[in-house]
Design a protein around this motif. Structure first.
Motif, PDB file in Angstrom:
ATOM      1  N   UNK A   1       8.194 -38.716 -37.472  1.00 17.67           N
ATOM      2  CA  UNK A   1       9.241 -39.001 -36.485  1.00 17.67           C
ATOM      3  C   UNK A   1       8.706 -39.883 -35.363  1.00 17.67           C
ATOM      4  N   UNK A   2       7.451 -39.641 -34.980  1.00 20.08           N
ATOM      5  CA  UNK A   2       6.881 -40.399 -33.864  1.00 20.08           C
ATOM      6  C   UNK A   2       6.314 -41.714 -34.382  1.00 20.08           C
ATOM      7  N   UNK A   3       7.036 -42.339 -35.263  1.00 17.20           N
ATOM      8  CA  UNK A   3       6.621 -43.597 -35.891  1.00 17.20           C
ATOM      9  C   UNK A   3       5.352 -43.380 -36.735  1.00 17.20           C
TER      10      UNK A   3
ATOM     11  N   UNK B   1       8.051 -41.109 -28.183  1.00 14.49           N
ATOM     12  CA  UNK B   1       8.061 -39.899 -29.020  1.00 14.49           C
ATOM     13  C   UNK B   1       9.248 -39.901 -29.980  1.00 14.49           C
TER      14      UNK B   1
ATOM     15  N   UNK C   1      20.490 -31.923 -41.242  1.00 10.24           N
ATOM     16  CA  UNK C   1      21.569 -31.058 -41.706  1.00 10.24           C
ATOM     17  C   UNK C   1      22.042 -31.495 -43.096  1.00 10.24           C
TER      18      UNK C   1
ATOM     19  N   UNK D   1      17.401 -37.284 -38.454  1.00  9.44           N
ATOM     20  CA  UNK D   1      16.395 -36.622 -37.622  1.00  9.44           C
ATOM     21  C   UNK D   1      15.464 -35.845 -38.535  1.00  9.44           C
TER      22      UNK D   1
ATOM     23  N   UNK E   1      17.188 -39.967 -31.853  1.00 12.99           N
ATOM     24  CA  UNK E   1      16.679 -41.209 -31.255  1.00 12.99           C
ATOM     25  C   UNK E   1      17.790 -41.903 -30.455  1.00 12.99           C
ATOM     26  N   UNK E   2      19.044 -41.834 -30.956  1.00 11.44           N
ATOM     27  CA  UNK E   2      20.172 -42.453 -30.244  1.00 11.44           C
ATOM     28  C   UNK E   2      20.390 -41.725 -28.909  1.00 11.44           C
TER      29      UNK E   2
ATOM     30  N   UNK F   1      14.649 -29.272 -32.799  1.00  3.74           N
ATOM     31  CA  UNK F   1      14.702 -30.487 -31.982  1.00  3.74           C
ATOM     32  C   UNK F   1      15.101 -31.677 -32.859  1.00  3.74           C
ATOM     33  N   UNK F   2      14.430 -31.804 -33.978  1.00  6.13           N
ATOM     34  CA  UNK F   2      14.755 -32.875 -34.928  1.00  6.13           C
ATOM     35  C   UNK F   2      15.535 -32.213 -36.060  1.00  6.13           C
TER      36      UNK F   2
ATOM     37  N   UNK G   1      14.505 -43.505 -37.899  1.00  7.91           N
ATOM     38  CA  UNK G   1      15.017 -42.787 -36.717  1.00  7.91           C
ATOM     39  C   UNK G   1      16.486 -43.101 -36.430  1.00  7.91           C
ATOM     40  N   UNK G   2      16.971 -44.241 -36.943  1.00 10.56           N
ATOM     41  CA  UNK G   2      18.370 -44.603 -36.720  1.00 10.56           C
ATOM     42  C   UNK G   2      19.303 -43.936 -37.717  1.00 10.56           C
ATOM     43  N   UNK G   3      18.720 -43.262 -38.724  1.00 12.38           N
ATOM     44  CA  UNK G   3      19.542 -42.667 -39.781  1.00 12.38           C
ATOM     45  C   UNK G   3      19.551 -41.147 -39.773  1.00 12.38           C
TER      46      UNK G   3
END
Lengths: 193, 274
Positions: free
Chosen positions: B65-67, A152, B138, B44, A124-125, B134-135, B40-42
């Motif tokens: 992920x898409x809220x 998205x 880890x 993926x 997101x970042x 993509x997301x 999303x800020x923490x």
């Protein structure tokens, strides 16, 4: 009292020589940035309290307040400034990204929007930095798909507005820093060294 | 500085902001919204799911992920039952069917399914994550995820218990209200019965007075003509038939009529009373 610093373009108004209304804004910037000194970016506007007040209000509400983490906003300002080549802002905001400059500055190839830090910076970042940098540098090229990309990534309407506001803030910061001819604050380098 | 420290530096502010917002959440809906907006800020992820076993019920929360998010009750999937039972972490590329309810898993690039069992005081928690190329989730994200689960579950338990307490208080209040209403009804019935008793007592008292009156009539009014008749009969022996007819029978008749009148009065009074 320190002697006034002369600048070819904008005069640098020190805290000591500032009028009370300007001093009040200077104090607010120190409080908000948690710095024991006033940044040159503000001091170079000290001769015009009206503009200084307006620009500080814009900076404060856009960068210092809101829902988006400050580190992400600073990353955006850093990236826009770096890509545009604004020396003052890229250095200052690189330092503000919570001393990430130690990680970022030595690496000349580092571009936040690329994948060097893909595993440590949430997607997101990276998307926010990429899209808002584009909005700041090439605003005419922004399309609906850029907004869709932010959606998205999980950003809602209010967050997207807050992110996009960083684009015009970065442009204002860069413009004032570049045209005023200010240099990076030695105190800032000292504090973070 | 290693990569992990850098990662923590980047996410520190977001996590600290999130913790503050979690603490401020006033209800479960707000709590879920806070997590949904800030995940999303923490980290993926494609789907992040937590299932908490509380009061023998499974409370499951899925975040996308898409809220957006989804809350389910008692809908544990087999992978969660296994996690809660065996407590062995999972990491493989076979995606449980459950996730097809939330996302088209065929569109994912090299999906990875992660799962952990987490125990916190009285809570048993299953935390699972679906990620892909993509997301990317880890190993470095595991600690942050654990902190997040901790903060969420502790707050959720607090809000859940407080909600249960409010519900119990509400049902106690309504039971108390019912008792109060019944008490009023009983008091009303008692009041009515007391009035009936007072009325009945008044009635009995009145009857007693009337009975006393009748007794008094019996004692005095009846006695008087009757005594006269008896007296006249007594003295009648000393009179010849002519004298008897002239002087005594006349008085006996008068006294008998008097007696008859008194008796009629008594009968009339008795009839009135009953």
């Amino acid at each position: 009292m320190s002697s006034p610093i002369r600048n070819k373009r904008y005069r640098i108004v020190s805290y000591e020589e500032a009028i009370p209304s300007v001093k009040k804004i200077y104090d607010d910037t120190k409080k908000k940035f948690q710095l024991p000194f006033v940044l040159n970016w503000f001091k170079c506007q000290g001769d015009n309290p009206t503009l200084l007040a307006g620009n500080w209000a814009k900076l404060k509400s856009t960068l210092m307040e809101g829902d988006i983490p400050k580190v992400l906003k600073q990353l955006i300002i850093y990236n826009v400034s770096k890509e545009r080549g604004c020396d003052y802002c890229s250095k200052a905001h690189g330092i503000f990204v919570d001393s990430l400059s130690e990680e970022i500055s030595p690496n000349k190839d580092f571009i936040v929007t690329e994948n060097i830090y893909a595993t440590i910076i949430p997607e997101s970042y990276r998307i926010a930095v990429k899209v808002v940098t584009k909005a700041a540098l090439h605003h005419a090229d922004i399309t609906d798909s850029d907004f869709q990309e932010l959606e998205d990534a999980g950003f809602d309407y209010a967050e997207i507005q807050e992110l996009m506001a960083q684009a015009d803030l970065a442009n204002m910061l860069n413009t004032i820093a570049d045209i005023s001819g200010i240099k990076i604050d030695s105190e800032l380098i000292e504090v973070c060294s | 500085m290693d990569i992990l420290s850098t990662k923590y530096r980047i996410t520190y502010e977001a996590f600290s902001k999130l913790s503050g917002r979690i603490n401020k959440a006033r209800n479960i809906e707000e709590l879920v919204l806070v997590i949904s907006k800030n995940l999303k800020y923490l980290i993926d992820f494609r789907v992040f799911r937590m299932s908490i076993v509380l009061d023998n019920n499974a409370h499951s929360f899925s975040f996308f992920a898409k809220n957006g998010s989804k809350l389910e009750m008692n809908k544990l999937s087999s992978f969660e039952t296994n996690l809660l039972e065996h407590k062995i972490p999972i990491r493989h590329s076979v995606i449980p069917d459950k996730f097809n309810e939330f996302i088209d898993t065929t569109l994912l690039n090299n999906p990875v399914f992660w799962g952990w069992f987490i125990e916190r005081d009285t809570l048993n928690i299953s935390a699972t994550i679906l990620s892909d190329d993509i997301k990317v989730f880890t190993k470095m994200d595991i600690d942050i995820m654990h902190l997040l689960v901790d903060s969420f579950c502790i707050k959720y338990q607090q809000l859940y218990l407080s909600k249960q307490l409010t519900l119990k208080n509400k049902s106690l209040k309504s039971a108390l209200k019912l008792i109060e209403e019944k008490k009023k009804e009983i008091e009303k019935i008692l009041g009515q019965q007391q009035n009936v008793i007072i009325d009945k007592t008044k009635e009995v008292k009145l009857k007693n007075t009337q009975l006393l009156e009748i007794s008094s009539i019996n004692a005095h009014n009846l006695r008087e003509p009757l005594s006269r008749i008896l007296g006249l009969i007594e003295i009648s022996e000393h009179y010849n038939p002519d004298q008897l007819n002239e002087h005594i029978l006349k008085h006996i008749r008068t006294s008998a009529i008097d007696l008859d009148n008194v008796l009629k009065k008594v009968v009339k009074k008795s009839e009135k009373q009953y």
